[in-house]
Design an enzyme around this catalytic site. Sequence first.
Site, short mmCIF file in Angstrom:
data_model
loop_
_atom_site.label_atom_id
_atom_site.label_comp_id
_atom_site.label_asym_id
_atom_site.label_seq_id
_atom_site.Cartn_x
_atom_site.Cartn_y
_atom_site.Cartn_z
N ARG A 94 -3.26 6.55 0.09
CA ARG A 94 -3.73 7.72 0.82
C ARG A 94 -2.72 8.41 1.71
NH1 ARG A 94 -8.98 5.02 3.06
NH2 ARG A 94 -7.47 3.34 3.05
N ARG A 102 0.82 -1.22 0.00
CA ARG A 102 0.00 0.00 0.00
C ARG A 102 0.85 1.27 0.00
NH1 ARG A 102 -5.53 -0.50 1.22
NH2 ARG A 102 -6.16 -2.62 0.80
N ASP A 108 -6.57 -2.87 -7.49
CA ASP A 108 -7.15 -3.45 -6.28
C ASP A 108 -7.45 -4.92 -6.54
OD1 ASP A 108 -8.27 -2.57 -3.49
OD2 ASP A 108 -9.69 -4.01 -4.30
N TYR A 125 -14.88 -11.68 0.21
CA TYR A 125 -15.64 -10.48 -0.22
C TYR A 125 -16.90 -10.88 -0.99
CZ TYR A 125 -12.02 -7.32 1.38
OH TYR A 125 -11.15 -6.62 2.18
N ARG A 151 -6.33 11.68 -7.30
CA ARG A 151 -7.58 10.94 -7.15
C ARG A 151 -8.82 11.82 -6.94
NH1 ARG A 151 -8.65 6.40 -4.72
NH2 ARG A 151 -10.72 7.22 -5.04
C1 LIG Z 1 -7.83 -6.79 1.18
C2 LIG Z 1 -7.35 -5.93 0.04
C3 LIG Z 1 -8.10 -4.99 -0.70
N1 LIG Z 1 -7.27 -4.44 -1.64
C4 LIG Z 1 -6.02 -4.98 -1.53
C5 LIG Z 1 -6.05 -5.94 -0.51
C6 LIG Z 1 -4.88 -6.80 -0.10
C7 LIG Z 1 -3.90 -6.03 0.69
C8 LIG Z 1 -4.27 -5.82 2.12
O1 LIG Z 1 -4.47 -6.83 2.81
O2 LIG Z 1 -4.32 -4.67 2.54
C9 LIG Z 1 -4.83 -4.73 -2.35
C10 LIG Z 1 -4.53 -3.36 -2.80
N2 LIG Z 1 -5.36 -2.27 -2.86
C11 LIG Z 1 -4.69 -1.20 -3.37
C12 LIG Z 1 -3.38 -1.63 -3.69
C13 LIG Z 1 -2.43 -0.69 -4.40
C14 LIG Z 1 -1.06 -0.94 -4.52
C15 LIG Z 1 -0.25 -0.63 -3.28
O3 LIG Z 1 0.24 0.51 -3.12
O4 LIG Z 1 0.00 -1.56 -2.47
C16 LIG Z 1 -3.26 -2.96 -3.31
C17 LIG Z 1 -2.07 -3.89 -3.39
C18 LIG Z 1 -5.22 0.15 -3.59
C19 LIG Z 1 -6.35 0.62 -2.77
N3 LIG Z 1 -7.50 -0.08 -2.47
C20 LIG Z 1 -8.33 0.72 -1.73
C21 LIG Z 1 -7.72 1.98 -1.55
C22 LIG Z 1 -8.33 3.16 -0.80
C23 LIG Z 1 -9.35 3.81 -1.67
C24 LIG Z 1 -9.10 5.26 -1.88
O5 LIG Z 1 -7.94 5.73 -1.90
O6 LIG Z 1 -10.10 5.94 -2.13
C25 LIG Z 1 -6.49 1.94 -2.21
C26 LIG Z 1 -5.47 3.04 -2.37
C27 LIG Z 1 -9.68 0.31 -1.25
C28 LIG Z 1 -9.71 -0.98 -0.55
N4 LIG Z 1 -9.66 -2.20 -1.16
C29 LIG Z 1 -9.67 -3.20 -0.22
C30 LIG Z 1 -9.71 -2.56 1.06
C31 LIG Z 1 -9.74 -3.30 2.39
C32 LIG Z 1 -9.72 -1.18 0.84
C33 LIG Z 1 -9.68 -0.07 1.86
C34 LIG Z 1 -11.00 0.53 2.17
C35 LIG Z 1 -10.83 1.87 2.83
O7 LIG Z 1 -10.40 1.90 3.99
O8 LIG Z 1 -11.12 2.86 2.17
C36 LIG Z 1 -9.53 -4.65 -0.52
#
Ligand SMILES: Cc1c2[nH]c(c1CCC(=O)O)Cc1[nH]c(c(CCC(=O)O)c1C)Cc1[nH]c(c(CCC(=O)O)c1C)Cc1[nH]c(c(C)c1CCC(=O)O)C2
Length: 344
Positions: A28, A24, A73, A148, A37
């Site tokens: 953010r 990640r 994602d 999910y 974004r």
């Molecule tokens: C379980 C999981 C998800 N997504 C992901 C996982 C596995 C990694 C982990 O265990 O954390 C993987 C993921 N999601 C994202 C990345 C980007 C690459 C990176 O920098 O690592 C990666 C590798 C971007 C994202 N994916 C997400 C964001 C946030 C959305 C935003 O910026 O508006 C980002 C940057 C959304 C997302 N998507 C998911 C979650 C739990 C969330 C967060 C929800 C929240 O708190 O807003 C599902």
Amino acid sequence: MTDSAFLRACRREPVPHTPVWFMRQAGRSLPEYRKVREGIAMLDSCMRPDLVTEITLQPVRRHGVDAAIYFSDIVVPLKAIGVDLDIKPGVGPVVEKPVRSYEDLARLRPLEPGDVHYVTEAIGMLTRELGATPLIGFAGAPFTLASYLVEGGPSRNHEHTKAMMYGEPKLWAALLDRLADITSAFLRVQIEAGASAVQLFDSWAGALAPADYRRSVLPASVKVFDAVASYGVPRIHFGVGTGELLGLMAEAGADVVGADWRVPLDEAARRIGPDKAVQGNLDPAVLFAPRDAVREQARKVLDAAEGLPGHIFNLGHGVLPDTDPDALTRLVEYVHQETGGRQP
Ligand SMILES: Cc1c2[nH]c(c1CCC(=O)O)Cc1[nH]c(c(CCC(=O)O)c1C)Cc1[nH]c(c(CCC(=O)O)c1C)Cc1[nH]c(c(C)c1CCC(=O)O)C2
């Protein structure tokens, strides 16, 4: 020494310094990410190669990490095959109609490369921009994706998922097998477009007892690692709270296994077994401590990794949104400094 420190560490070859990247890292915690974004929904941004390229490069420019991770994602391939889902800010992926029956399963069609043409385009742009810095592609593992899909959104206890796993084992196995094919296809697209390594995120696998993981989850993850083995790019396997599962996760076939902060890295390496590199494992919350304390905790990770022939420094889970980006930059510098003198 032509390959990067990251790829060399994945292969357990001598490195000029311990490579560092952060799960990640694109996201953010970076003001430049929030700016790009603005007004664009998460899933829409994942389908725009120009935005994906910019966001993927941001942490490489800012922190000097040893690898980029493709901005996307885990639910993107599901969206691409027509699953009605969205990513709700502050919540995570939400699925309109959860998958609970054979009829629901029939809606999950195979993923074709054309479904994610934007991924191929973005990776083409990225590999040109990145030069020698490796690009990590990724996908969600079958269990985490299933959670999910079956729950309909994020879940603390995974009760519907486990109800299917224990109560309808044939449907469960069919669902995981279908997801293994989708995940394999998604990883193949990324590797063929130029990704130099791939990580399989089984973020929620730690919710399972080892015997259940072995019987009901491991076969699908094995299928994914087998499907991309012939490319020869390093394959990383990661989950949270998986201390008791590390040996089984290693059996799934990855070249590198990631551990969270609950297991000391030397113990994690012992559980993972020989012939695999380890990735991790600083608690992401440590970055909220004063800088001396961050160094002290990072030092403990490096000490635990001392003598391991393949260590990739990372956090034990993703960067928390309110993390000070400068703390991440300082951490990269510290790990490079502390390990740079250990030339073979
Ligand atoms: C379980 C999981 C998800 N997504 C992901 C996982 C596995 C990694 C982990 O265990 O954390 C993987 C993921 N999601 C994202 C990345 C980007 C690459 C990176 O920098 O690592 C990666 C590798 C971007 C994202 N994916 C997400 C964001 C946030 C959305 C935003 O910026 O508006 C980002 C940057 C959304 C997302 N998507 C998911 C979650 C739990 C969330 C967060 C929800 C929240 O708190 O807003 C599902």
